[in-house]
Write a protein that holds these residues in place. Structure first.
Motif, PDB file in Angstrom:
ATOM      1  N   TRP A   1     -14.111 -11.002  -1.511  1.00 25.10           N
ATOM      2  CA  TRP A   1     -14.595 -10.504  -0.206  1.00 25.10           C
ATOM      3  C   TRP A   1     -13.539  -9.597   0.426  1.00 25.10           C
ATOM      4  O   TRP A   1     -13.843  -8.490   0.861  1.00 25.10           O
ATOM      5  CB  TRP A   1     -14.924 -11.658   0.750  1.00 25.10           C
TER       6      TRP A   1
ATOM      7  N   SER B   1     -13.082  -6.249  -1.548  1.00 24.59           N
ATOM      8  CA  SER B   1     -14.214  -5.308  -1.480  1.00 24.59           C
ATOM      9  C   SER B   1     -14.483  -4.823  -0.055  1.00 24.59           C
ATOM     10  O   SER B   1     -14.886  -3.683   0.141  1.00 24.59           O
ATOM     11  CB  SER B   1     -15.473  -5.946  -2.069  1.00 24.59           C
ATOM     12  N   ARG B   2     -14.256  -5.654   0.963  1.00 25.45           N
ATOM     13  CA  ARG B   2     -14.557  -5.233   2.342  1.00 25.45           C
ATOM     14  C   ARG B   2     -13.407  -4.489   3.008  1.00 25.45           C
ATOM     15  O   ARG B   2     -13.614  -3.795   3.989  1.00 25.45           O
ATOM     16  CB  ARG B   2     -14.928  -6.442   3.227  1.00 25.45           C
ATOM     17  N   THR B   3     -12.168  -4.678   2.481  1.00 19.88           N
ATOM     18  CA  THR B   3     -11.015  -4.052   3.170  1.00 19.88           C
ATOM     19  C   THR B   3     -10.085  -3.245   2.257  1.00 19.88           C
ATOM     20  O   THR B   3      -9.367  -2.374   2.724  1.00 19.88           O
ATOM     21  CB  THR B   3     -10.123  -5.121   3.849  1.00 19.88           C
TER      22      THR B   3
ATOM     23  N   ASN C   1     -17.049  -5.124  13.474  1.00 16.75           N
ATOM     24  CA  ASN C   1     -18.099  -4.181  13.112  1.00 16.75           C
ATOM     25  C   ASN C   1     -18.148  -2.964  14.035  1.00 16.75           C
ATOM     26  O   ASN C   1     -18.172  -1.818  13.585  1.00 16.75           O
ATOM     27  CB  ASN C   1     -19.432  -4.930  13.176  1.00 16.75           C
TER      28      ASN C   1
ATOM     29  N   ASN D   1      -8.323  -0.223   6.920  1.00 21.56           N
ATOM     30  CA  ASN D   1      -9.407  -0.629   6.029  1.00 21.56           C
ATOM     31  C   ASN D   1      -9.680   0.526   5.075  1.00 21.56           C
ATOM     32  O   ASN D   1      -9.866   1.664   5.521  1.00 21.56           O
ATOM     33  CB  ASN D   1     -10.663  -0.951   6.873  1.00 21.56           C
TER      34      ASN D   1
ATOM     35  N   ARG E   1     -12.234   1.294   3.504  1.00 27.64           N
ATOM     36  CA  ARG E   1     -13.540   1.934   3.716  1.00 27.64           C
ATOM     37  C   ARG E   1     -13.469   2.963   4.846  1.00 27.64           C
ATOM     38  O   ARG E   1     -14.143   3.989   4.800  1.00 27.64           O
ATOM     39  CB  ARG E   1     -14.615   0.875   4.010  1.00 27.64           C
TER      40      ARG E   1
END
Ligand code: ACO
Length: 324
Positions: A33, A36-38, A217, A254, A256
């Protein structure tokens, strides 16, 4: 024209490495997690190493790289929101640790993750005005002290670290070309930390927790949009196009967010510096820590154009362009 040129860089991180796997034992999370998210794999956590010590180590390395004696410094500006004391400032403690001459100017700047670029802007203006000739600018934070280690949505994101640069007043084309700083306090509740020092006279209601709180978010979306417009502003102010940027050093929050900016600018990977996989988000430490690594890896050569862009709590955001 008098400019401030970056004549040396340095950085410092704590020894203790905390991997994503280590965090699996602490909160309900997984390495998959977090990665992949950060984009973060591990971070450094300070143990018995106060903020001013980390800052001083980074400052010492920058002075060595610049071949400047602490006795010749006349200005120290530190960007931080995690000083070990309410006062004196971290900058005054750095002054004492490094043996910078008594009588120099030293103070901190508070702008969360934008702290280093804000500090650079302030120091650059002091130098350009002819008031100071040699400045040490440091970004340092230890968010391990203010995150809630029970909150999986924030504790996995941050790490401790520091970076520093030495600015020298010089005439010529090289040096800091522009700085832009902005804030919008209306959104403060999206990202804040009360800290331990609260007055008992006021009812802080639901804001009472001392820990960092973030609406991840919403912050994410605003960060992508705002960092994009900050880059556009910096490029337009200097008449630059995407291909004129030799290295972009964004705040490392991050992967992303960084990739969204990269796609928007159509920048190839080699023009972007990323090290958040190893350090996480070190707040004000992030950009100067990345800059120091980039310099030591030979990623910047004389007359290259480097762009810094930051975004953080406040909200605050900032950019700077320098000719190397
Ligand atoms: N492990 C596993 N699951 C998790 C974790 C975790 N560590 N954290 C959150 N989740 C869960 C959530 O509970 C949620 O579950 P649900 O769908 O069942 O409710 C799910 O994962 C998705 O959560 P989101 O918050 O939507 O995840 P998102 O994809 O937005 O990523 C993140 C969260 C990484 C925090 C992202 O929003 C982000 O990077 N935000 C911006 C951070 C930033 O730029 N801050 C500014 C600088 S920092 C400063 O100035 C101090």
């Amino acid at each position: 024209m008098l400019r401030s040129r970056i004549v040396g860089t340095g950085s410092a991180v704590p020894k203790k490495v905390v991997t994503n796997h280590d965090l699996e034992g602490l909160v309900d999370t997984t390495d998959a997690w977090i990665t992949s998210r950060t984009g973060i794999s591990e971070r450094r956590i300070a143990v018995n190493e106060p903020c001013s010590e980390l800052a001083s180590r980074a400052g010492k390395a920058a002075l060595k790289a610049a071949d400047v004696s602490p006795k010749d410094l006349d200005l120290i500006v530190v960007g931080t929101v995690t000083p070990e004391m309410t006062f004196p400032s971290t900058a005054c403690l750095v002054q004492a640790h490094l043996g910078v001459r008594p009588g120099a100017t030293a103070f901190d700047v508070s702008a969360a993750c934008s702290g280093f670029v804000y500090a650079l802007d302030v120091a650059d203006k002091f130098v350009k005005a002819g008031a100071h000739k040699k400045a040490l600018v440091i970004g340092v934070d230890q968010f391990s002290r203010i995150v809630d280690w029970k909150d999986r949505s924030t504790c996995v994101l941050f790490g401790d670290g520091a970076g520093a640069i030495v600015l020298s007043a010089e005439k010529g084309a090289r040096g800091v070309l522009s700085c832009h700083t902005h804030s919008d306090g209306r959104h403060w509740e999206m990202l804040y930390a009360n800290g331990p020092h609260q007055s008992s006279h006021f009812d802080h209601g639901h804001h009472k927790s001392p820990y960092l709180r973030m609406h991840g978010n919403e912050t994410f979306k605003i960060a992508v949009r705002t960092m994009g417009s900050a880059i556009t502003e910096a490029m337009e102010a200097n008449g630059l196009k995407g291909e004129d940027i030799d290295l972009l050093i964004p705040h490392q929050a991050n992967l992303r967010i960084i990739n969204a900016i990269k796609d928007r600018l159509k920048l190839p990977d080699e023009k972007l510096y990323v090290n958040l996989d190893r350090y996480g988000n070190t707040s004000a430490g992030s950009i100067p820590l990345a800059l120091d690594e980039a310099v030591r890896e030979g990623r910047l050569k004389e007359n290259d154009t480097v762009l810094f862009v930051a975004f953080g709590g406040g909200f605050t955001w900032a950019s700077a362009v320098a000719r190397w």
